[in-house]
Scaffold this motif. Structure first.
Motif, PDB file in Angstrom:
ATOM      1  N   LYS A 189     -13.463  -2.633  -8.144  1.00 14.03           N
ATOM      2  CA  LYS A 189     -13.122  -2.773  -9.564  1.00 14.03           C
ATOM      3  C   LYS A 189     -11.778  -2.141  -9.906  1.00 14.03           C
ATOM      4  O   LYS A 189     -11.443  -1.953 -11.077  1.00 14.03           O
ATOM      5  CB  LYS A 189     -14.224  -2.174 -10.463  1.00 14.03           C
ATOM      6  N   GLN A 246      -6.719  -4.936   5.284  1.00 13.65           N
ATOM      7  CA  GLN A 246      -5.459  -4.365   4.803  1.00 13.65           C
ATOM      8  C   GLN A 246      -5.254  -2.977   5.386  1.00 13.65           C
ATOM      9  O   GLN A 246      -4.148  -2.632   5.819  1.00 13.65           O
ATOM     10  CB  GLN A 246      -5.472  -4.267   3.275  1.00 13.65           C
ATOM     11  N   TYR A 255     -18.753 -12.009  -3.718  1.00 15.81           N
ATOM     12  CA  TYR A 255     -17.316 -11.798  -3.891  1.00 15.81           C
ATOM     13  C   TYR A 255     -16.941 -10.383  -3.475  1.00 15.81           C
ATOM     14  O   TYR A 255     -15.926 -10.152  -2.815  1.00 15.81           O
ATOM     15  CB  TYR A 255     -16.916 -12.022  -5.348  1.00 15.81           C
ATOM     16  N   SER A 256     -17.780  -9.470  -3.852  1.00 18.01           N
ATOM     17  CA  SER A 256     -17.496  -8.064  -3.570  1.00 18.01           C
ATOM     18  C   SER A 256     -17.422  -7.803  -2.070  1.00 18.01           C
ATOM     19  O   SER A 256     -16.508  -7.138  -1.584  1.00 18.01           O
ATOM     20  CB  SER A 256     -18.567  -7.186  -4.212  1.00 18.01           C
ATOM     21  N   LEU A 305       0.876  -1.171   0.000  1.00 16.65           N
ATOM     22  CA  LEU A 305       0.000   0.000   0.000  1.00 16.65           C
ATOM     23  C   LEU A 305       0.910   1.216   0.000  1.00 16.65           C
ATOM     24  O   LEU A 305       1.974   1.184   0.614  1.00 16.65           O
ATOM     25  CB  LEU A 305      -0.833  -0.017   1.284  1.00 16.65           C
ATOM     26  N   VAL A 327      -4.087  -3.396   8.914  1.00 13.69           N
ATOM     27  CA  VAL A 327      -2.675  -3.768   8.988  1.00 13.69           C
ATOM     28  C   VAL A 327      -1.802  -2.543   8.760  1.00 13.69           C
ATOM     29  O   VAL A 327      -0.848  -2.289   9.500  1.00 13.69           O
ATOM     30  CB  VAL A 327      -2.333  -4.842   7.925  1.00 13.69           C
ATOM     31  N   SER A 328      -2.163  -1.788   7.771  1.00 18.20           N
ATOM     32  CA  SER A 328      -1.402  -0.598   7.430  1.00 18.20           C
ATOM     33  C   SER A 328      -1.379   0.378   8.600  1.00 18.20           C
ATOM     34  O   SER A 328      -0.346   0.948   8.951  1.00 18.20           O
ATOM     35  CB  SER A 328      -2.029   0.051   6.203  1.00 18.20           C
ATOM     36  N   GLN A 368       3.807   0.442   2.513  1.00 20.20           N
ATOM     37  CA  GLN A 368       3.463  -0.476   3.591  1.00 20.20           C
ATOM     38  C   GLN A 368       3.323  -1.855   2.962  1.00 20.20           C
ATOM     39  O   GLN A 368       2.420  -2.075   2.166  1.00 20.20           O
ATOM     40  CB  GLN A 368       2.159  -0.058   4.255  1.00 20.20           C
ATOM     41  N   SER A 424     -14.320  -9.251  -0.682  1.00 24.94           N
ATOM     42  CA  SER A 424     -13.197  -8.403  -1.064  1.00 24.94           C
ATOM     43  C   SER A 424     -13.152  -7.153  -0.188  1.00 24.94           C
ATOM     44  O   SER A 424     -12.085  -6.726   0.253  1.00 24.94           O
ATOM     45  CB  SER A 424     -13.319  -8.008  -2.533  1.00 24.94           C
ATOM     46  N   ARG A 425     -14.307  -6.603   0.077  1.00 24.11           N
ATOM     47  CA  ARG A 425     -14.400  -5.422   0.930  1.00 24.11           C
ATOM     48  C   ARG A 425     -13.813  -5.698   2.306  1.00 24.11           C
ATOM     49  O   ARG A 425     -13.072  -4.885   2.862  1.00 24.11           O
ATOM     50  CB  ARG A 425     -15.862  -4.997   1.059  1.00 24.11           C
ATOM     51  N   VAL A 440      -7.042  -9.979  -5.160  1.00 21.49           N
ATOM     52  CA  VAL A 440      -8.413 -10.098  -4.665  1.00 21.49           C
ATOM     53  C   VAL A 440      -8.973  -8.757  -4.183  1.00 21.49           C
ATOM     54  O   VAL A 440     -10.171  -8.512  -4.282  1.00 21.49           O
ATOM     55  CB  VAL A 440      -8.467 -11.127  -3.509  1.00 21.49           C
ATOM     56  N   ASP A 441      -8.078  -7.900  -3.705  1.00 18.92           N
ATOM     57  CA  ASP A 441      -8.561  -6.615  -3.188  1.00 18.92           C
ATOM     58  C   ASP A 441      -9.157  -5.729  -4.284  1.00 18.92           C
ATOM     59  O   ASP A 441      -9.762  -4.705  -3.996  1.00 18.92           O
ATOM     60  CB  ASP A 441      -7.453  -5.889  -2.415  1.00 18.92           C
ATOM     61  N   GLY A 442      -8.982  -6.134  -5.516  1.00 17.84           N
ATOM     62  CA  GLY A 442      -9.531  -5.331  -6.600  1.00 17.84           C
ATOM     63  C   GLY A 442     -10.991  -5.601  -6.910  1.00 17.84           C
ATOM     64  O   GLY A 442     -11.643  -4.808  -7.583  1.00 17.84           O
ATOM     65  N   ILE A 443     -11.501  -6.709  -6.414  1.00 18.30           N
ATOM     66  CA  ILE A 443     -12.866  -7.089  -6.768  1.00 18.30           C
ATOM     67  C   ILE A 443     -13.869  -6.042  -6.330  1.00 18.30           C
ATOM     68  O   ILE A 443     -14.742  -5.647  -7.094  1.00 18.30           O
ATOM     69  CB  ILE A 443     -13.226  -8.453  -6.126  1.00 18.30           C
ATOM     70  N   HIS A 444     -13.710  -5.598  -5.111  1.00 10.60           N
ATOM     71  CA  HIS A 444     -14.741  -4.744  -4.530  1.00 10.60           C
ATOM     72  C   HIS A 444     -14.963  -3.440  -5.285  1.00 10.60           C
ATOM     73  O   HIS A 444     -16.082  -3.121  -5.679  1.00 10.60           O
ATOM     74  CB  HIS A 444     -14.423  -4.440  -3.062  1.00 10.60           C
ATOM     75  N   LEU A 482     -11.567  -7.840   3.005  1.00 14.10           N
ATOM     76  CA  LEU A 482     -10.122  -7.973   2.862  1.00 14.10           C
ATOM     77  C   LEU A 482      -9.460  -6.602   2.803  1.00 14.10           C
ATOM     78  O   LEU A 482      -8.417  -6.371   3.436  1.00 14.10           O
ATOM     79  CB  LEU A 482      -9.797  -8.759   1.591  1.00 14.10           C
ATOM     80  N   VAL A 483     -10.045  -5.702   2.076  1.00 10.85           N
ATOM     81  CA  VAL A 483      -9.510  -4.346   1.974  1.00 10.85           C
ATOM     82  C   VAL A 483      -9.525  -3.671   3.343  1.00 10.85           C
ATOM     83  O   VAL A 483      -8.578  -2.983   3.725  1.00 10.85           O
ATOM     84  CB  VAL A 483     -10.306  -3.512   0.949  1.00 10.85           C
ATOM     85  N   HIS A 526     -21.796 -12.030  -7.675  1.00  7.19           N
ATOM     86  CA  HIS A 526     -20.760 -11.006  -7.694  1.00  7.19           C
ATOM     87  C   HIS A 526     -20.747 -10.213  -6.397  1.00  7.19           C
ATOM     88  O   HIS A 526     -19.696  -9.837  -5.887  1.00  7.19           O
ATOM     89  CB  HIS A 526     -20.941 -10.072  -8.880  1.00  7.19           C
ATOM     90  N   ALA A 574      -6.493  -2.312  -5.029  1.00  3.74           N
ATOM     91  CA  ALA A 574      -6.293  -1.472  -3.854  1.00  3.74           C
ATOM     92  C   ALA A 574      -4.830  -1.475  -3.430  1.00  3.74           C
ATOM     93  O   ALA A 574      -4.420  -0.684  -2.590  1.00  3.74           O
ATOM     94  CB  ALA A 574      -7.163  -1.968  -2.701  1.00  3.74           C
ATOM     95  N   SER A 575      -4.062  -2.365  -4.020  1.00  5.20           N
ATOM     96  CA  SER A 575      -2.651  -2.450  -3.662  1.00  5.20           C
ATOM     97  C   SER A 575      -1.812  -2.583  -4.924  1.00  5.20           C
ATOM     98  O   SER A 575      -2.335  -2.683  -6.033  1.00  5.20           O
ATOM     99  CB  SER A 575      -2.415  -3.658  -2.761  1.00  5.20           C
ATOM    100  N   LEU A 585       2.223  -5.493   2.536  1.00  9.03           N
ATOM    101  CA  LEU A 585       1.081  -6.258   3.026  1.00  9.03           C
ATOM    102  C   LEU A 585       1.315  -7.756   3.003  1.00  9.03           C
ATOM    103  O   LEU A 585       0.795  -8.490   3.835  1.00  9.03           O
ATOM    104  CB  LEU A 585      -0.152  -5.945   2.178  1.00  9.03           C
ATOM    105  N   ASP A 636       1.061   5.128   1.143  1.00  4.83           N
ATOM    106  CA  ASP A 636       0.296   6.135   1.889  1.00  4.83           C
ATOM    107  C   ASP A 636       0.435   7.506   1.241  1.00  4.83           C
ATOM    108  O   ASP A 636       1.088   7.667   0.207  1.00  4.83           O
ATOM    109  CB  ASP A 636       0.701   6.169   3.363  1.00  4.83           C
ATOM    110  N   GLU A 637      -0.183   8.499   1.855  1.00  8.30           N
ATOM    111  CA  GLU A 637      -0.267   9.827   1.241  1.00  8.30           C
ATOM    112  C   GLU A 637       1.083  10.500   1.079  1.00  8.30           C
ATOM    113  O   GLU A 637       1.202  11.506   0.394  1.00  8.30           O
ATOM    114  CB  GLU A 637      -1.227  10.715   2.049  1.00  8.30           C
TER     115      GLU A 637
END
Lengths: 292, 292
Positions: A119, B167, B156-157, A92, B170-171, A100, B160-161, A113-117, B163-164, B153, A122-123, A102, A94-95
């Motif tokens: 679209k 993340q 999955y979404s 990740l 963790v960050s 960071q 995924s949410r 997988v973090d991209g599913i939500h 998981l984000v 979908h 995220a990393s 993961l 940061d600003e």
DNA sequence: CGGGTCTTTGATTAGGTTCAATAAGAGTGG
DNA sequence: CCACTCTTATTGAACCTAATCAAAGACCCG
């Protein structure tokens, strides 16, 4: 930027078409470029043998070289990745541009997988070594889940596994001392190497101290010092990126190091003190080296 | 063990059959006990309006009272939960019995996902207030995903949410100061309350300082002190569980508090110093109160 | 009203960061 | 091949944030 590492598949493909989201090039050189469903499941360690080896259904591989970026934050999501060989990191930003870390995906791991939500990824994923990745277009994956019910369950299962892994990470960052984090990190690596068929006792770190520190919520200096301390008391041997595991059980159960005064030069076997294996005291115990 | 809280649905159902994995009792008293697919999707905030309101397809609700356990670690998994109303915590228990708080599920949140992988829950969920939960038998859910592709979908979404979210956690644990963690926690709560239709400016904490601390990787004393400090400089008001948000923007962008020497008694408006909004320095900056 | 839990606040300690300097490799180009 | 450079790793010393220990106050509930 990233140094090389020993004993790695040295693919010499001219990596064109990389860096872009959908890699459509279909070269025919060097090793395997496609996997069928069976092979995919094997790599992912999910128990599923398709009734008939459907060789129409193939998954493309892509090669990345050390330092290359697989995807970036905000990039439109459409495919997941499974590591066939090689080592990566996901980060990740940061600003202020600080990374960071993961995770350190390696053989059998799924990422993206973090991209599913949203679209969008995220990393960001970066190759720490030359890598061979299996592309898993998300559409294709879900379609497959619909036709093969066991496979659908496997998808959920792998996603759940990721979540559990993250939970363990949160727990570790929230509660453990620097030494315990580094120790667990080494144990995890050792186990992963074992699973992949490498030596669990002697291996090379694929990441820098800085990256380890970021992953563990520590500074690179603390990581370095901790490794040196482990070396000093004979839990491991350290020489730059090369790590030798000497006392896995001690690492596994370590919570806190004995005060540095009491650990001068006892290189031989450490860790042979038994532990009071559990109780209900409020974490202010300093469970020592300990073997469970 | 857990204290009460103001303004909560005070369901007086004799909670039988709770504490066990599959709740089969189907009482007919007090409020709504079943939701259809439309209602489920609304609560989950997923954009899906089923073509025809299939009123055959109903999801059972269950009520839990403050302090009750929804599921425990190791218990056989077969259902997910969606919070319809109320507040909970999910925790991991380490080898010494210490709790590590993982999340505070509230309206619209899904939990139990960590059970999919091993077929056993990896965490424990406890009601922090009286709760109304929607049961989502996993089998039923996946079947539904097969018949309604958009719904699949959505599953999955939502995973995924989660998981984000982990993340981000963790960050946060890996990189932020105690003050920044508490500040973000308050901002997140405020936003969640807003989404749920409550006041985002004035609300009651449903969890103890100890639980907040565990969640944020801090001690309860540090949480308490930090809240007091925020109060002192006028970012919030604190009175026990009651929190008033006074300067959301300052909380949102806070990285580190000014040295305590320079913040004696300036109750009025804080935070009106602009920030150098970004750069590439290595995190050793002490980005102050700051509004973005 | 009394016991228990939760919260606040202070004093002290210590684990880990920060700053700094040196060393060890790896890669490049002459 | 070696000098030069850049990145990475090690180690020391000073500092500081957050943990720990301790005590008192607030709130809740029986």
């Amino acid at each position: 930027m990233l140094s090389t590492q020993t004993s790695e598949i040295r693919s010499e493909i001219s990596s064109s078409a990389l860096h872009s989201s959908n890699v459509e090039a279909g070269w025919q050189r060097q090793g395997k470029l496609w996997s069928n469903l069976k092979e995919l499941c094997d790599v992912l360690r999910i128990p599923f043998s398709p009734a008939h080896t459907d060789d129409e259904l193939l998954f493309q591989h892509v090669q990345f070289k050390t330092g290359q970026r697989i995807h970036t934050i905000g990039q439109p999501f459409d495919t997941l990745y499974v590591v066939h060989s090689g080592f990566l990191k996901t980060v990740l930003i940061d600003e202020f541009g600080n990374e960071q870390v993961l995770s350190f995906p390696m053989k059998g791991d799924l990422f993206g997988v973090d991209g599913i939500h949203t679209k969008r990824y995220a990393s960001e994923a970066v190759a720490l070594s030359n890598c061979d990745l299996i592309l898993l277009p998300f559409k294709k994956l879900t379609a497959l889940g619909r036709s093969h019910v066991e496979f659908e369950h496997a998808i959920y299962s792998v996603m759940s596994r990721e979540l559990v892994r993250e939970q363990a990470m949160v727990s570790m960052l929230g509660a453990l001392s620097a030494e315990a984090r580094v120790a667990r990190f080494l144990v995890n690596l050792s186990e992963r190497y074992a699973e992949m068929g490498y030596s669990s006792k002697l291996f090379n770190l694929r990441m820098t101290r800085h990256e380890i520190g970021s992953y563990l919520g520590l500074t690179l200096e603390t990581v370095s010092r901790t490794l040196s301390a482990f070396n000093e008391i004979g839990l491991i041997t350290v020489d730059q990126r090369s790590i030798g595991i000497k006392d896995l059980e001690a690492l596994r159960t370590l919570r806190r190091l004995p005060p540095s005064s009491s650990r001068a030069k006892q290189v031989g076997k450490a860790s042979k003190q038994a532990t009071t294996p559990s109780s209900d005291r409020p974490a202010s115990d300093w469970g020592q080296l300990a073997t469970a």
